[in-house]
Design an enzyme around this catalytic site. Structure first.
Site, PDB file in Angstrom:
ATOM      1  N   ASP A   1       1.186  -1.167  -0.125  1.00 56.10           N
ATOM      2  CA  ASP A   1      -0.258   0.289  -0.280  1.00 56.10           C
ATOM      3  C   ASP A   1       1.365   0.884   0.454  1.00 56.10           C
ATOM      4  O   ASP A   1       2.057   1.388   0.437  1.00 56.10           O
ATOM      5  CB  ASP A   1      -0.861   0.191   1.099  1.00 56.10           C
ATOM      6  CG  ASP A   1      -0.252  -0.114   2.834  1.00 56.10           C
ATOM      7  OD1 ASP A   1       0.420  -0.889   2.843  1.00 56.10           O
ATOM      8  OD2 ASP A   1      -0.757   0.935   3.409  1.00 56.10           O
TER       9      ASP A   1
ATOM     10  N   GLU B   1       0.191  -1.130   6.037  1.00 52.50           N
ATOM     11  CA  GLU B   1       1.268  -0.807   6.772  1.00 52.50           C
ATOM     12  C   GLU B   1       0.773   0.391   7.133  1.00 52.50           C
ATOM     13  O   GLU B   1       1.199   1.587   8.312  1.00 52.50           O
ATOM     14  CB  GLU B   1       2.743  -0.634   6.273  1.00 52.50           C
ATOM     15  CG  GLU B   1       3.954  -0.613   6.391  1.00 52.50           C
ATOM     16  CD  GLU B   1       4.086   0.721   7.084  1.00 52.50           C
ATOM     17  OE1 GLU B   1       4.878   1.079   7.745  1.00 52.50           O
ATOM     18  OE2 GLU B   1       3.824   1.954   6.315  1.00 52.50           O
TER      19      GLU B   1
HETATM   20 ZN   LIG Z   1       6.232   2.484   4.346  1.00 53.80          ZN
END
Ligand SMILES: [Zn+2]
Length: 442
Positions: A78, A146
């Site tokens: 992401d 994340e």
């Molecule tokens: Zn990162």
């Protein structure tokens, strides 16, 4: 036949943007990303075991020749959102700008973290094409959130734990190869994160009766809240040279010019002075020598002519080794010194364990740095300031490191999470070599 750079561009063009509210996330983009990976890295998908974890995270296992000692290479799929108007080149076009060694790919995720993710896949695919079998298992652990919840990486760790996997070496994104981070040290340094600070949110709430804004009380809730924030701001946490920072300064000492070299070589005596000087050397240097706290969100009345019945502030605190969620909360309570201000801890995690800067894992990392990123580069332990997905791995491995194998300028690092994120083509290609060397080492 596409080139590594063309594959990288194609993957940068898929907007795998994650949002704090996951219902805003376009999961179809992640599905397209998975499909593109499968098409672009056929050997990886044929020879490695692949599983989808927690919806959209990916875990690959490349079986090694021998038992035990697995290596885990982490990255995340992401990217953070963009404000398109701020960008010089469209953030999801992956345009190459400039020529020769200046040529750079401009795109959200060029560094954070598709730069690492795609370089890892290029390294694996090229190694497979040459018939390489790693000495031990290699896992590729690619989280899908994340930048927000981090649930993907946590689920991957749980899957590995349930199979009894204890990684010998874990590498996630982190410090880069940089110059001039410490004033007076003029060698390029590979900042290998051996630990990261803890993170917590402290919610401050002040309640009162409310009423009309034309007849306010002497100390309205908003003023009481503002006073509490001001007290926190005017009483920063004490300075301290934590073990990973001490190790960094000791590693860099021989490369510093005098009189800095002499000062860094006598840290047992000079530590308080060094900490004081660093704390005045800008936000980054300040953050490596103390726990930091900052008010990030404020809320008051719903209308501009009514008194707030509750005034709220979120204080984001990053914990240096030596502090914990508990001690930092207690200190905040003492500094605020006001029983009318309620404190509530949200999302608290203590500083990570500290990985060693000697031993086999460290030797493999620093060996790969010197062999592929330049023999003038000095690998140094470093304290990572932000939180990363790697913190979940510290529960199943003692050797967790945070390092991104790219040589980055100050301006390039400043573009992370901001506009005009970009990576020089040469720099990115060298990063592939780093991962290949790491896979080959054992
Ligand atoms: Zn990162």
């Amino acid at each position: 036949m596409a080139t590594p750079v063309e594959r990288f561009q194609e993957l940068l063009r898929i907007p795998t943007v994650s949002h704090a509210d996951e219902s805003d996330t376009d999961w179809e983009a992640f599905d397209r990303f998975h499909a593109a990976l499968e098409r672009l890295y056929p050997l990886t998908h044929a020879r490695l075991e692949r599983e989808v974890v927690d919806g959209h995270s990916l875990l690959f296992r490349w079986p090694g020749a021998g038992e035990g000692h697995p290596l885990v290479l982490m990255a995340h799929l992401d990217v953070v959102p963009v404000v398109e108007a701020e960008w010089e080149h469209p953030p999801f076009a992956a345009t190459i700008v400039g020529e020769g060694t200046d040529a750079a790919i401009h795109a959200r995720g060029a560094i954070d973290d598709k730069g690492a993710l795609v370089a890892i896949l290029e390294a694996v695919e090229a190694s497979l094409a040459e018939g390489v079998t790693p000495a031990h298992d290699v896992y590729l652990a690619f989280g899908h959130n994340e930048e927000t919840a981090g649930g993907g990486a946590r689920a991957i760790v749980e899957a590995l734990r349930s199979r009894g996997v204890r990684p010998h070496l874990v590498l996630d994104e982190g410090g880069a190869v940089v110059e001039g981070v410490i004033p007076g040290v003029h060698v390029p340094t590979a900042m290998i994160g051996v630990a990261e600070r803890g993170v917590m949110t402290l919610l401050l709430t002040v309640r009162e009766q409310g009423g009309h804004a034309s007849t306010p009380p002497a100390t309205p809730a908003t003023a009481r809240l503002a006073r509490a924030i001001d007290r926190l701001h005017r009483h920063p946490f004490p300075r301290r040279i934590a073990p990973p920072v001490r190790a960094m300064l000791q590693t860099l000492a021989p490369h510093a010019s005098q009189p800095l070299r002499a000062i860094l070589q006598r840290l047992s005596v000079t530590a308080p002075v060094v900490a004081a000087v660093l704390s005045h050397g800008g936000p980054e240097m300040n953050a490596i020598v103390r726990t930091t706290a900052v008010a990030t969100q404020l809320a008051g009345a719903p209308g501009e002519n009514v008194l707030a019945t509750t005034a709220r502030a979120a204080i984001n605190i990053r914990l240096l080794h030596g502090d914990t969620v508990e001690t930092a909360t207690e200190r905040a309570r003492r500094v605020i010194a006001d029983d009318e201000v309620e404190l509530e801890v949200r999302h608290g995690s203590d500083p990570s364990p500290i990985s060693p800067w000697r031993g086999d894992g460290w030797r493999r990392l620093s060996g790969a740095v010197v062999a592929t990123l330049g023999d003038d580069v000095v690998p140094t332990p470093y304290l990572q300031l932000g939180a990363s997905d790697s913190r979940w791995f510290t529960s199943i491995s003692d050797n967790v490191y945070r390092f991104t194998p790219f040589r980055l300028s100050r301006a390039e690092r400043d573009a992370l999470h901001s506009h005009n994120e970009r990576i020089r083509v040469d720099v990115w290609l060298r990063g592939i070599g780093f991962y290949r060397a790491l896979i080959a080492s054992s």
